[in-house]
Enzyme design. Structure first.
Site, mmCIF file in Angstrom:
data_model
loop_
_atom_site.group_PDB
_atom_site.id
_atom_site.type_symbol
_atom_site.label_atom_id
_atom_site.label_comp_id
_atom_site.label_asym_id
_atom_site.label_seq_id
_atom_site.Cartn_x
_atom_site.Cartn_y
_atom_site.Cartn_z
ATOM 1 N N HIS A 1 0.978 -1.099 -0.009
ATOM 2 C CA HIS A 1 -0.148 0.150 0.109
ATOM 3 C C HIS A 1 1.051 1.145 -0.015
ATOM 4 C CE1 HIS A 1 -4.057 2.022 1.593
ATOM 5 N NE2 HIS A 1 -3.163 2.795 1.266
ATOM 6 N N ASN B 1 2.619 9.677 -5.397
ATOM 7 C CA ASN B 1 3.086 11.088 -5.162
ATOM 8 C C ASN B 1 3.233 11.057 -3.713
ATOM 9 O OD1 ASN B 1 2.801 12.980 -7.658
ATOM 10 N ND2 ASN B 1 1.683 11.039 -7.953
ATOM 11 N N HIS C 1 1.958 16.794 -6.540
ATOM 12 C CA HIS C 1 1.573 16.850 -7.911
ATOM 13 C C HIS C 1 1.837 17.936 -8.707
ATOM 14 C CE1 HIS C 1 -2.211 14.513 -6.445
ATOM 15 N NE2 HIS C 1 -1.241 13.674 -6.746
ATOM 16 N N ARG D 1 -3.346 11.180 -14.214
ATOM 17 C CA ARG D 1 -3.409 12.595 -14.278
ATOM 18 C C ARG D 1 -3.367 13.074 -15.589
ATOM 19 N NH1 ARG D 1 0.304 15.443 -11.293
ATOM 20 N NH2 ARG D 1 0.878 13.665 -10.373
ATOM 21 N N HIS E 1 -9.749 1.543 -0.301
ATOM 22 C CA HIS E 1 -9.576 2.193 0.793
ATOM 23 C C HIS E 1 -10.929 2.233 1.679
ATOM 24 C CE1 HIS E 1 -6.079 3.814 -0.627
ATOM 25 N NE2 HIS E 1 -5.516 4.388 0.497
ATOM 26 N N GLU F 1 -11.774 4.440 6.715
ATOM 27 C CA GLU F 1 -10.908 5.574 7.402
ATOM 28 C C GLU F 1 -11.509 6.391 8.207
ATOM 29 O OE1 GLU F 1 -7.317 7.140 4.946
ATOM 30 O OE2 GLU F 1 -8.875 6.716 3.281
ATOM 31 N N ASP G 1 2.032 6.575 2.644
ATOM 32 C CA ASP G 1 2.657 7.733 2.096
ATOM 33 C C ASP G 1 3.985 7.944 2.866
ATOM 34 O OD1 ASP G 1 0.448 8.769 0.238
ATOM 35 O OD2 ASP G 1 -0.403 8.411 2.158
HETATM 36 C C1 LIG Z 1 -3.469 9.184 4.159
HETATM 37 N N1 LIG Z 1 -4.683 8.082 3.646
HETATM 38 C C2 LIG Z 1 -5.158 8.017 2.301
HETATM 39 N N2 LIG Z 1 -6.377 7.832 2.139
HETATM 40 C C3 LIG Z 1 -6.975 8.150 0.932
HETATM 41 N N3 LIG Z 1 -6.246 8.333 -0.170
HETATM 42 C C4 LIG Z 1 -5.026 8.635 0.049
HETATM 43 C C5 LIG Z 1 -4.305 8.637 1.176
HETATM 44 N N4 LIG Z 1 -3.057 8.825 0.999
HETATM 45 C C6 LIG Z 1 -3.037 8.964 -0.626
HETATM 46 N N5 LIG Z 1 -3.939 8.870 -1.060
HETATM 47 C C7 LIG Z 1 -4.301 9.117 -2.451
HETATM 48 O O1 LIG Z 1 -3.130 9.160 -3.239
HETATM 49 C C8 LIG Z 1 -2.919 10.270 -3.839
HETATM 50 C C9 LIG Z 1 -1.528 10.616 -4.152
HETATM 51 O O2 LIG Z 1 -0.923 9.892 -4.694
HETATM 52 P P1 LIG Z 1 -1.231 9.585 -6.388
HETATM 53 O O3 LIG Z 1 -1.288 11.172 -6.892
HETATM 54 O O4 LIG Z 1 -2.237 8.779 -6.591
HETATM 55 O O5 LIG Z 1 0.365 9.099 -6.824
HETATM 56 C C10 LIG Z 1 -3.805 11.245 -3.017
HETATM 57 O O6 LIG Z 1 -4.176 12.206 -3.775
HETATM 58 C C11 LIG Z 1 -4.962 10.518 -2.579
HETATM 59 O O7 LIG Z 1 -5.846 10.436 -3.560
HETATM 60 ZN ZN LIG Z 2 -3.812 4.847 1.183
#
Ligand SMILES: CNc1ncnc2c1ncn2[C@@H]1O[C@H](COP(=O)(O)O)[C@@H](O)[C@H]1O
Ligand SMILES: [Zn+2]
Length: 358
Positions: free
Chosen positions: A19, A23, A72, A107, A209, A212, A294
């Site tokens: 997971h 970005n 982004h 994107r 997801h 949350e 992340d």
């Molecule tokens: C903290 N928990 C989380 N819950 C939900 N969505 C999350 C997230 N963390 C990240 N993202 C999702 O991943 C995108 C960034 O990576 P990418 O641009 O896709 O590579 C975020 O804009 C969000 O849509």
């Molecule tokens: Zn996530």
């Protein structure tokens, strides 16, 4: 077992990351380097924002989501997306990750990059792994394409269509789809689950997801959908705003949960490590995969997440090996790849003298 022994073991352990948002995984170094190279975004604002990317223990879920805009802003060309992806893969490999599933939301940047080009840039980086990873490292990388729940339905449909096409073109790389984005806004998942069912019927795995934040109706729909994996799964147990009914449904479903400890604490969806819902998943042996979510935004590594789990829940080295084994099982790798990964884990266990009693 002292903290330094745990730390060293977690760093040596072959790990599987299931997971990781592309970005959200950029390190500060990568962000700066992409920023310096992107002529379109030379504003002091972005420079300032990058420096605050990892800071602030006092953030809310909303603050965390603002951070993605920074990443982004510096990945607005295929070259930047490709470079960023290579950096993220290299960092995971250096952390002892032997299998990585990256996920990202395709994107469009008007006039510069289409969704297809965005996906191609990530795929190109993944195809190039053997050339930039170095001979002493090993990592298998797969890609999941995401739908952002904040987006319009038409955008979700477009992303699923791109995912199906990318899967047909690169079946060994593009293996799944994901639903992510701010859980407090946008589409409720039950309305777009048919799109994911369609992707599934075309050979893609589905990771969603879920929970949350509390949302009984949506969570029930997602669990009943029987996703291949669920991200977070926080508000399922009654202690976190879920219910006995949802918890029972989850346990019966046996759907693996991607557990993101630091992410949940930093976004304040869980109060502290000790009260994390992992405490309820472990005793019932529900399948889990320890993950970073992340690693850039939350300033963590997969090794650190293993360490936190080990220290908080007093786990043995054997338990940690079992985590890797469960993650291999829950991964979207092929049967051959799973065997290869298990062999690596078993060799490690022999080297370390670890015997697991089932
Ligand atoms: C903290 N928990 C989380 N819950 C939900 N969505 C999350 C997230 N963390 C990240 N993202 C999702 O991943 C995108 C960034 O990576 P990418 O641009 O896709 O590579 C975020 O804009 C969000 O849509
Ligand atoms: Zn996530």
């Amino acid at each position: 077992m002292g903290p330094s022994e745990i730390q060293s073991f977690c760093s040596r352990l072959p790990k599987v990351e299931l997971h990781a948002h592309l970005n959200g995984s950029f390190s500060e170094k990568t962000l700066y380097s992409l920023y310096m190279d992107s002529p379109g975004c030379k504003t002091e604002d972005i420079r300032y924002l990058i420096s605050s990317f990892h800071q602030g223990s006092d953030r809310t879920l909303d603050d965390c989501f603002k951070n993605f805009d920074i990443a982004h802003a510096v990945t607005i060309s295929p070259a930047a997306v490709r470079r960023g992806t290579m950096d993220v893969i290299s960092e995971f490999a250096s952390d002892g990750v032997i299998y990585l599933e990256l996920r990202t939301t395709p994107r469009t940047v008007p006039g510069v990059m289409s969704k297809k080009q965005y996906i191609q840039a990530v795929v190109d980086a993944i195809r190039d792994v053997p050339n930039f990873i170095g001979p002493e490292r090993f990592i298998i990388v797969k890609l999941l394409l995401s739908v952002n729940r904040r987006d319009e339905r038409s955008e979700a449909e477009a992303n699923i269509k791109e995912a199906v096409e990318a899967h047909m073109a690169y079946p060994d790389i593009v293996v799944g789809v994901d639903l992510s984005g701010d859980p407090k806004c946008g589409t409720v998942a039950e309305n777009i689950l048919p799109l994911f069912a369609d992707a599934r019927s075309k050979g893609l795995k589905v990771a969603l997801h879920c929970a949350e934040v509390p949302n009984e109706k949506e969570v029930e729909a997602i669990i009943r959908f029987k996703a291949d994996r669920i991200g977070h799964g926080t508000c399922i147990h009654p202690q976190y705003g879920g219910s006995e009914k949802l918890w029972t449904l989850l346990l019966e479903s046996k759907v693996p949960i991607e557990v993101c400890l630091t992410s949940n604490i930093k976004c304040k969806t869980v109060e502290n490590y000790e009260s994390h819902h992992l405490q309820h998943l472990l005793p019932v042996h529900h399948p889990i995969a320890i993950s970073t979510d992340d690693k850039g935004v939350f300033c963590t590594t997969l090794s650190k997440e293993f360490e936190i789990a080990a220290e908080t829940f007093l786990l043995s080295f054997g338990d940690l090996c079992r985590f890797t084994e469960m993650a291999i099982d829950a991964s979207f790798a092929s049967p051959d790849e799973k065997n290869q990964l298990l062999e690596k884990l078993n060799n490690f266990k022999v080297l370390e003298g670890i015997h697991c009693v089932e």
